[in-house]
Design a protein around this motif. Structure first.
Motif, mmCIF file in Angstrom:
data_model
loop_
_atom_site.group_PDB
_atom_site.id
_atom_site.type_symbol
_atom_site.label_atom_id
_atom_site.label_comp_id
_atom_site.label_asym_id
_atom_site.label_seq_id
_atom_site.Cartn_x
_atom_site.Cartn_y
_atom_site.Cartn_z
ATOM 1 N N CYS A 16 0.848 -1.194 0.000
ATOM 2 C CA CYS A 16 0.000 0.000 0.000
ATOM 3 C C CYS A 16 0.882 1.242 0.000
ATOM 4 N N PRO A 17 0.589 2.217 -0.886
ATOM 5 C CA PRO A 17 -0.488 2.341 -1.870
ATOM 6 C C PRO A 17 -0.263 1.393 -3.066
ATOM 7 N N CYS A 18 -1.375 1.083 -3.730
ATOM 8 C CA CYS A 18 -1.313 0.110 -4.823
ATOM 9 C C CYS A 18 -1.771 0.741 -6.134
ATOM 10 N N TYR A 19 -2.049 -0.078 -7.114
ATOM 11 C CA TYR A 19 -2.546 0.407 -8.406
ATOM 12 C C TYR A 19 -3.780 1.295 -8.247
ATOM 13 N N LEU A 20 -4.637 0.962 -7.268
ATOM 14 C CA LEU A 20 -5.884 1.711 -7.109
ATOM 15 C C LEU A 20 -5.609 3.172 -6.750
ATOM 16 N N LYS A 59 3.488 1.143 -4.462
ATOM 17 C CA LYS A 59 4.538 0.231 -3.996
ATOM 18 C C LYS A 59 4.662 -0.947 -4.981
ATOM 19 N N ASP A 60 5.754 -1.663 -4.867
ATOM 20 C CA ASP A 60 5.933 -2.848 -5.712
ATOM 21 C C ASP A 60 4.807 -3.855 -5.451
ATOM 22 N N THR A 61 4.363 -4.498 -6.509
ATOM 23 C CA THR A 61 3.263 -5.457 -6.361
ATOM 24 C C THR A 61 3.799 -6.870 -6.121
ATOM 25 N N ARG A 62 2.896 -7.739 -5.768
ATOM 26 C CA ARG A 62 3.255 -9.135 -5.547
ATOM 27 C C ARG A 62 3.548 -9.796 -6.898
ATOM 28 N N THR A 63 4.595 -10.565 -6.933
ATOM 29 C CA THR A 63 4.930 -11.287 -8.165
ATOM 30 C C THR A 63 5.042 -12.783 -7.866
ATOM 31 N N CYS A 280 -9.979 -13.201 -8.943
ATOM 32 C CA CYS A 280 -9.148 -13.438 -10.141
ATOM 33 C C CYS A 280 -7.770 -12.793 -10.009
ATOM 34 N N CYS A 281 -7.724 -11.469 -9.823
ATOM 35 C CA CYS A 281 -6.413 -10.809 -9.731
ATOM 36 C C CYS A 281 -5.963 -10.628 -8.280
ATOM 37 N N GLY A 282 -6.892 -10.465 -7.350
ATOM 38 C CA GLY A 282 -6.555 -10.260 -5.947
ATOM 39 C C GLY A 282 -6.132 -8.845 -5.621
ATOM 40 N N GLU A 283 -6.115 -7.961 -6.632
ATOM 41 C CA GLU A 283 -5.610 -6.601 -6.453
ATOM 42 C C GLU A 283 -6.699 -5.538 -6.581
ATOM 43 N N GLY A 284 -7.946 -5.956 -6.726
ATOM 44 C CA GLY A 284 -9.039 -4.987 -6.877
ATOM 45 C C GLY A 284 -9.097 -4.363 -8.259
ATOM 46 N N ILE A 285 -8.467 -4.960 -9.226
ATOM 47 C CA ILE A 285 -8.375 -4.372 -10.561
ATOM 48 C C ILE A 285 -9.397 -4.962 -11.533
#
Length: 308
Positions: A16-20, A59-63, A280-285
C-alpha cells in the motif's frame, strides 16, 4: 452511502499504496479517490502522505515466485501440498483468511488459482494448502512436480477478520463443510489462541477428507450432514444452549444463508464467513470479485473488510 464502513485489508501493508491509488480508486483514502478532502477512518500511516512522498507511485506489487514442494498427496479429489517458502511468507500467511495464487510452473499466469492457506509454520518456513480439483486450473495441478509458482501473500479469504481477532474468553461455534475445512484450521487456531471455548461441526459427507480431526484433538468436534436442514436445527439448539458470541461458517453462500437465517434472531452473535466470491487478480483491478451491497455500492471483495 458510507465508505468508512469498508476498509482495505492491504492498508498499511508493504503493498500500500497500490494500483488503485494511481487510478484515484483507493478503497480507504478519500484524496486518492479524487476528492479534495481527508475523510477516512484509517488509523495507520497516512496512505496519501506515503503516496505523495513516493512521487505519486504505487509500492511494488506481488509477483509469482517458484517454491519447492516438500511433500504432497492426493486424497480423492483433494491435493494436499507442503511448500517451502521464505520465513517472511510463512509469517505473514499465519493469519486467518490468508491465501495465495498457485499454478504449475509450466502454465501461463492466467492459470493462477486462489487457494486458502491451511497452515503455516514460520519456524520451518512451511505452508500447507489443500486444493479441491474442480476445473481446468486445478486439474493442471494434479500432476504437480517438485516446485510450484506462488503469488502472494493475500489476506481477504475470510469476512469478519476484526471480529475473529478481537473475540476472547468466549464461547464460539465453527462450522466447516468440505474444502472450507482448510481455511477453518487457522480460524480455530486463532480462536483457541484467544482462550475461547470452541465447538466444531464438520460435514460427514461420504469420501470427504476431515482436515479438522488431523489438527485438533477436541471432544467438541461433531460430524453432521450439512446438505440437509439438520445442521440448521442443530445450530439453533446449540445456540440456545450455549449463547455463542461468534460463529464461523466455512462453506457455500447457501449454507451460510441457511444457518444465519436459523439463528440470527436468537442473540447478537457475530458471524465470520469464508469469502466465496470469484477472485481473479486479488488486487481490486479486474472486477471479477465485485459485488453490489445493500446501499448500491460496488465492493471489491478481494480486498475489502467491513468494519463497525
Amino acid at each position: 452511502m458510507d465508505f468508512k464502513q469498508w476498509q482495505c485489508v492491504d492498508a498499511g501493508s508493504e503493498y500500500c499504496p497500490c494500483y488503485l491509488a494511481e487510478e484515484n480508486d483507493c478503497i480507504t483514502c478519500t484524496q486518492l479517490q479524487g476528492k479534495s478532502y481527508c475523510d477516512c477512518n484509517w488509523r495507520g500511516v497516512c496512505i496519501y502522505n506515503d503516496f505523495y512522498f513516493s512521487e505519486n507511485k504505487r509500492k511494488d506489487t506481488r509477483t509469482a515466485q517458484e517454491f519447492p514442494i516438500l511433500d504432497g498427496k492426493v486424497v480423492n479429489d483433494i491435493i494436499i501440498l507442503s511448500i517451502q517458502v521464505t520465513k517472511y511468507m510463512a509469517r505473514v500467511l499465519k493469519q486467518p483468511g490468508s491465501y495465495v495464487f498457485v499454478r504449475d510452473k509450466n502454465n501461463d499466469y492466467f492459470f493462477d488459482v486462489p487457494i486458502s492457506i491451511m497452515d503455516s509454520d514460520e519456524e520451518k518456513s512451511l505452508i500447507k494448502i489443500a486444493i479441491e480439483v474442480r476445473g481446468v486450473k486445478t486439474k493442471k495441478l494434479m500432476g504437480y512436480g517438485d516446485t510450484i509458482m506462488i503469488r502472494g501473500p493475500y489476506w481477504n479469504g475470510i469476512f469478519g477478520l476484526d471480529y475473529l481477532k478481537t473475540t476472547k474468553n468466549d464461547r464460539c461455534l465453527v462450522l466447516a463443510r468440505g474444502i472450507a475445512q482448510a481455511p477453518a484450521i487457522l480460524v480455530i487456531k486463532q480462536l483457541l489462541k484467544n482462550n475461547n471455548n470452541v465447538d466444531i461441526i464438520v460435514n460427514k459427507r461420504a469420501n470427504e477428507y476431515n482436515f479438522v480431526n488431523e489438527y485438533f484433538n477436541l471432544d467438541s468436534i461433531q460430524e453432521v450432514d450439512m446438505g440437509s436442514n439438520d445442521v440448521a436445527i442443530l445450530c439453533k439448539r446449540l445456540m440456545e444452549e450455549n449463547n455463542y458470541k461468534l460463529i464461523f461458517i466455512g462453506g457455500s453462500d447457501s449454507l451460510q444463508g441457511k444457518i444465519i437465517r436459523s439463528i440470527e434472531e436468537l442473540n447478537q452473535a457475530k458471524f465470520v464467513t469464508t469469502n466465496n466470491n470469484a477472485i481473479c487478480c486479488g488486487e481490486g483491478i479486474c472486477g471479477a470479485c465485485a459485488k453490489m451491497n445493500e446501499d448500491g455500492i460496488w465492493i471489491k471483495t478481494c480486498k475489502v473488510q467491513r468494519v463497525d
